[in-house]
Design a protein around this motif. Structure first.
Motif, PDB file in Angstrom:
ATOM      1  N   MET A   1      -0.643 -71.292  13.480  1.00 47.31           N
ATOM      2  CA  MET A   1      -1.722 -70.841  14.338  1.00 47.31           C
ATOM      3  C   MET A   1      -2.798 -70.146  13.512  1.00 47.31           C
ATOM      4  O   MET A   1      -2.504 -69.368  12.605  1.00 47.31           O
ATOM      5  N   LYS A   2      -4.035 -70.415  13.831  1.00 48.65           N
ATOM      6  CA  LYS A   2      -5.158 -69.737  13.214  1.00 48.65           C
ATOM      7  C   LYS A   2      -5.120 -68.261  13.601  1.00 48.65           C
ATOM      8  O   LYS A   2      -4.812 -67.917  14.744  1.00 48.65           O
ATOM      9  N   LEU A   3      -5.450 -67.370  12.655  1.00 44.53           N
ATOM     10  CA  LEU A   3      -5.475 -65.925  12.927  1.00 44.53           C
ATOM     11  C   LEU A   3      -6.813 -65.360  12.465  1.00 44.53           C
ATOM     12  O   LEU A   3      -7.062 -65.214  11.264  1.00 44.53           O
ATOM     13  N   MET A   4      -7.688 -65.061  13.415  1.00 47.65           N
ATOM     14  CA  MET A   4      -9.017 -64.515  13.141  1.00 47.65           C
ATOM     15  C   MET A   4      -9.006 -63.017  13.430  1.00 47.65           C
ATOM     16  O   MET A   4      -8.605 -62.590  14.516  1.00 47.65           O
ATOM     17  N   ILE A   5      -9.444 -62.208  12.450  1.00 44.19           N
ATOM     18  CA  ILE A   5      -9.432 -60.762  12.574  1.00 44.19           C
ATOM     19  C   ILE A   5     -10.863 -60.234  12.609  1.00 44.19           C
ATOM     20  O   ILE A   5     -11.674 -60.540  11.739  1.00 44.19           O
ATOM     21  N   ASP A   6     -11.159 -59.428  13.611  1.00 45.45           N
ATOM     22  CA  ASP A   6     -12.469 -58.779  13.729  1.00 45.45           C
ATOM     23  C   ASP A   6     -12.486 -57.548  12.818  1.00 45.45           C
ATOM     24  O   ASP A   6     -11.601 -56.683  12.921  1.00 45.45           O
ATOM     25  N   ILE A   7     -13.478 -57.449  11.932  1.00 47.66           N
ATOM     26  CA  ILE A   7     -13.474 -56.367  10.949  1.00 47.66           C
ATOM     27  C   ILE A   7     -14.849 -55.711  10.811  1.00 47.66           C
ATOM     28  O   ILE A   7     -15.871 -56.268  11.198  1.00 47.66           O
ATOM     29  N   SER A   8     -14.824 -54.524  10.247  1.00 42.02           N
ATOM     30  CA  SER A   8     -15.995 -53.884   9.649  1.00 42.02           C
ATOM     31  C   SER A   8     -15.508 -53.367   8.303  1.00 42.02           C
ATOM     32  O   SER A   8     -14.294 -53.272   8.061  1.00 42.02           O
ATOM     33  N   THR A   9     -16.435 -53.018   7.415  1.00 47.15           N
ATOM     34  CA  THR A   9     -16.014 -52.531   6.102  1.00 47.15           C
ATOM     35  C   THR A   9     -15.145 -51.283   6.231  1.00 47.15           C
ATOM     36  O   THR A   9     -14.087 -51.164   5.600  1.00 47.15           O
ATOM     37  N   ASN A  10     -15.546 -50.345   7.100  1.00 41.01           N
ATOM     38  CA  ASN A  10     -14.792 -49.102   7.262  1.00 41.01           C
ATOM     39  C   ASN A  10     -13.410 -49.350   7.839  1.00 41.01           C
ATOM     40  O   ASN A  10     -12.408 -48.784   7.383  1.00 41.01           O
ATOM     41  N   ALA A  11     -13.335 -50.203   8.869  1.00 41.22           N
ATOM     42  CA  ALA A  11     -12.038 -50.474   9.492  1.00 41.22           C
ATOM     43  C   ALA A  11     -11.102 -51.163   8.512  1.00 41.22           C
ATOM     44  O   ALA A  11      -9.898 -50.879   8.477  1.00 41.22           O
ATOM     45  N   LEU A  12     -11.649 -52.046   7.708  1.00 45.76           N
ATOM     46  CA  LEU A  12     -10.831 -52.771   6.740  1.00 45.76           C
ATOM     47  C   LEU A  12     -10.260 -51.804   5.697  1.00 45.76           C
ATOM     48  O   LEU A  12      -9.067 -51.844   5.386  1.00 45.76           O
ATOM     49  N   GLU A  13     -11.106 -50.927   5.192  1.00 45.11           N
ATOM     50  CA  GLU A  13     -10.656 -49.969   4.183  1.00 45.11           C
ATOM     51  C   GLU A  13      -9.649 -48.990   4.761  1.00 45.11           C
ATOM     52  O   GLU A  13      -8.682 -48.604   4.108  1.00 45.11           O
ATOM     53  N   LYS A  14      -9.875 -48.554   6.000  1.00 39.49           N
ATOM     54  CA  LYS A  14      -8.951 -47.619   6.636  1.00 39.49           C
ATOM     55  C   LYS A  14      -7.562 -48.222   6.785  1.00 39.49           C
ATOM     56  O   LYS A  14      -6.543 -47.516   6.711  1.00 39.49           O
ATOM     57  N   ALA A  15      -7.506 -49.530   6.973  1.00 37.66           N
ATOM     58  CA  ALA A  15      -6.223 -50.215   7.124  1.00 37.66           C
ATOM     59  C   ALA A  15      -5.586 -50.555   5.785  1.00 37.66           C
ATOM     60  O   ALA A  15      -4.488 -51.114   5.740  1.00 37.66           O
ATOM     61  N   GLY A  16      -6.294 -50.225   4.701  1.00 37.16           N
ATOM     62  CA  GLY A  16      -5.717 -50.449   3.374  1.00 37.16           C
ATOM     63  C   GLY A  16      -6.066 -51.784   2.760  1.00 37.16           C
ATOM     64  O   GLY A  16      -5.377 -52.247   1.840  1.00 37.16           O
ATOM     65  N   PHE A  17      -7.140 -52.414   3.239  1.00 34.58           N
ATOM     66  CA  PHE A  17      -7.569 -53.696   2.698  1.00 34.58           C
ATOM     67  C   PHE A  17      -8.955 -53.561   2.081  1.00 34.58           C
ATOM     68  O   PHE A  17      -9.643 -52.552   2.228  1.00 34.58           O
ATOM     69  N   SER A  18      -9.379 -54.632   1.399  1.00 33.94           N
ATOM     70  CA  SER A  18     -10.698 -54.636   0.784  1.00 33.94           C
ATOM     71  C   SER A  18     -11.265 -56.045   0.785  1.00 33.94           C
ATOM     72  O   SER A  18     -10.524 -57.030   0.619  1.00 33.94           O
ATOM     73  N   LEU A  19     -12.582 -56.140   0.974  1.00 30.10           N
ATOM     74  CA  LEU A  19     -13.242 -57.449   0.917  1.00 30.10           C
ATOM     75  C   LEU A  19     -13.222 -58.025  -0.493  1.00 30.10           C
ATOM     76  O   LEU A  19     -13.464 -59.220  -0.675  1.00 30.10           O
ATOM     77  N   GLU A  20     -12.945 -57.185  -1.489  1.00 27.76           N
ATOM     78  CA  GLU A  20     -12.853 -57.677  -2.869  1.00 27.76           C
ATOM     79  C   GLU A  20     -11.488 -58.322  -3.140  1.00 27.76           C
ATOM     80  O   GLU A  20     -11.295 -58.953  -4.177  1.00 27.76           O
ATOM     81  N   GLU A  21     -10.551 -58.143  -2.215  1.00 28.67           N
ATOM     82  CA  GLU A  21      -9.204 -58.702  -2.407  1.00 28.67           C
ATOM     83  C   GLU A  21      -8.766 -59.443  -1.145  1.00 28.67           C
ATOM     84  O   GLU A  21      -7.776 -59.111  -0.503  1.00 28.67           O
ATOM     85  N   VAL A  22      -9.530 -60.468  -0.795  1.00 29.62           N
ATOM     86  CA  VAL A  22      -9.260 -61.252   0.411  1.00 29.62           C
ATOM     87  C   VAL A  22      -7.940 -62.009   0.308  1.00 29.62           C
ATOM     88  O   VAL A  22      -7.307 -62.330   1.319  1.00 29.62           O
TER      89      VAL A  22
END
Length: 360
Positions: free
Chosen positions: A61-82
């Motif tokens: 199944m496709k999994l699409m996640i709604d993000i913002s830069t702040n929300a992504l970082e708060k969750a421990g992720f980064s756009l530099e490490e997709v």
């Protein structure tokens, strides 16, 4: 493509896992989630997303996640490490308006991207082209609108989508009719007119009149009976209609599968073979005004038409030759629009259920 929404505000429960499995069996091939939900312990996002991603991967199944830069970082992720998100099972990122076109263009070479369909402009497209974005990895995703009266206008939506479809697939949301997301619990539709209508009809209307490719249920759940209707229509193009006030004399005639005739009538849906079945004489009974959704059986006064079964698509006058034998339940009336020429349908008697969709 059809999809469901699964939010990360709580741990995955066995009931939620079963809902995902049932949705997949019913023809849903996508999951939408969001990292915008406030959460004090940000580590919970990662574990919950890992669990959800595993369930999605197991079913392709496709999994699409709604993000913002702040929300992504708060969750421990980064756009530099997709790549980390890809490993977890995330197949796409729906981008917040605050993320630059430069970043979006770069990300299209690593993961599928969802742009805000409502706000994207021709200037954005030109800039993305100049920045070398891979347009084959971009989709246009509309918002959902929790507050009543703020959903989109249908005519504006259709016009916007006609333009968008020159470049992208277009996705929109509809309300669920089971568990609704708080705090307002007024549905999560893209179009205001879909806030409180049957989800299957809303999906059909988005695709047939709104120039929309994909439809996701914005709320956490739809009812069990709606899931069954969705499965029958998406996999078999068969419409299940719940009826009540069923005549005992006509029960066996109407509570079964039917097919609308190929020569589609203006006023009624006509069961193609009903009157050609061997039946006993049908006496006049309940020959009252035929409201929209009235299930009727022609009685012996209609001579060779005796036994014909119809569903009224508009209010029709009483006729001494036509018995009203049941009524389509109010919530299923919009589904009459799905029964076009040659489409199969089945009439089932409505059962009382509790809030979890379980028969009493």
């Amino acid at each position: 493509m059809d999809g469901i929404s699964v939010f990360l505000n709580q741990d995955m429960s066995p009931e939620q896992e079963e809902y995902i499995r049932q949705a997949h069996r019913s023809g849903f091939t996508g999951i939408f989630s969001s990292l915008h939900i406030p959460e004090d312990d940000a580590s919970k996002y990662k574990e919950r997303l890992r669990t959800l991603g595993t369930l999605a991967k197991e079913r392709s199944m496709k999994l699409m996640i709604d993000i913002s830069t702040n929300a992504l970082e708060k969750a421990g992720f980064s756009l530099e490490e997709v790549e980390e998100l890809n490993t977890l099972g995330v197949t796409g990122l729906r981008m917040d308006d605050g993320i630059s076109n430069q970043t979006i263009a770069e990300l299209t070479h690593q993961i599928e991207i969802g742009l805000n369909a409502s706000t994207i402009t021709a200037d954005d497209l030109q800039e993305l082209q100049e920045l070398g974005a891979d347009f084959s990895k971009i989709e246009a995703w509309h918002n959902y609108y929790p507050r009543p009266e703020t959903g989109l206008d249908a005519e504006w939506f259709a016009a916007k989508n006609q333009w968008l479809k020159q470049y992208f697939r277009v996705t929109a949301f509809i309300s669920g009719d089971g568990e609704r997301r708080g705090p307002l619990k007024r549905g999560l539709p893209t179009l205001e007119q879909h806030r409180d209508v049957h989800p299957l009809f809303a999906s059909w209307e988005l695709k047939n009149q709104g120039y929309c490719d994909d439809c996701y249920i914005g709320d956490p759940r739809i009812r069990a009976c709606t899931m069954q209707q969705w499965q029958q229509f998406s996999l078999e193009k068969k419409v299940i209609l719940a009826v009540h006030k069923v005549s005992d004399r006509c029960r066996s005639m109407i509570l079964r599968p039917h097919q609308n005739r190929q020569d589609e009538a203006r006023d009624v849906i006509r069961s193609a073979d009903a009157r050609f079945r061997a039946i006993e004489a049908i006496l006049p009974e309940n020959t009252v005004t035929r409201q929209v959704g009235a299930v009727t059986v022609d009685n012996q006064k209609y001579q060779r038409y005796m036994g014909e079964i119809q569903i009224a698509k508009r209010t029709l006058p009483a006729d001494e030759k036509v018995n009203v034998a049941a009524e389509v339940c109010q919530e299923d009336l919009p589904l009459l629009n799905l029964i076009t020429a040659g489409v199969s349908f089945e009439l089932v008697e409505k059962k009382e259920t509790n809030s979890l969709g379980v028969n009493k």
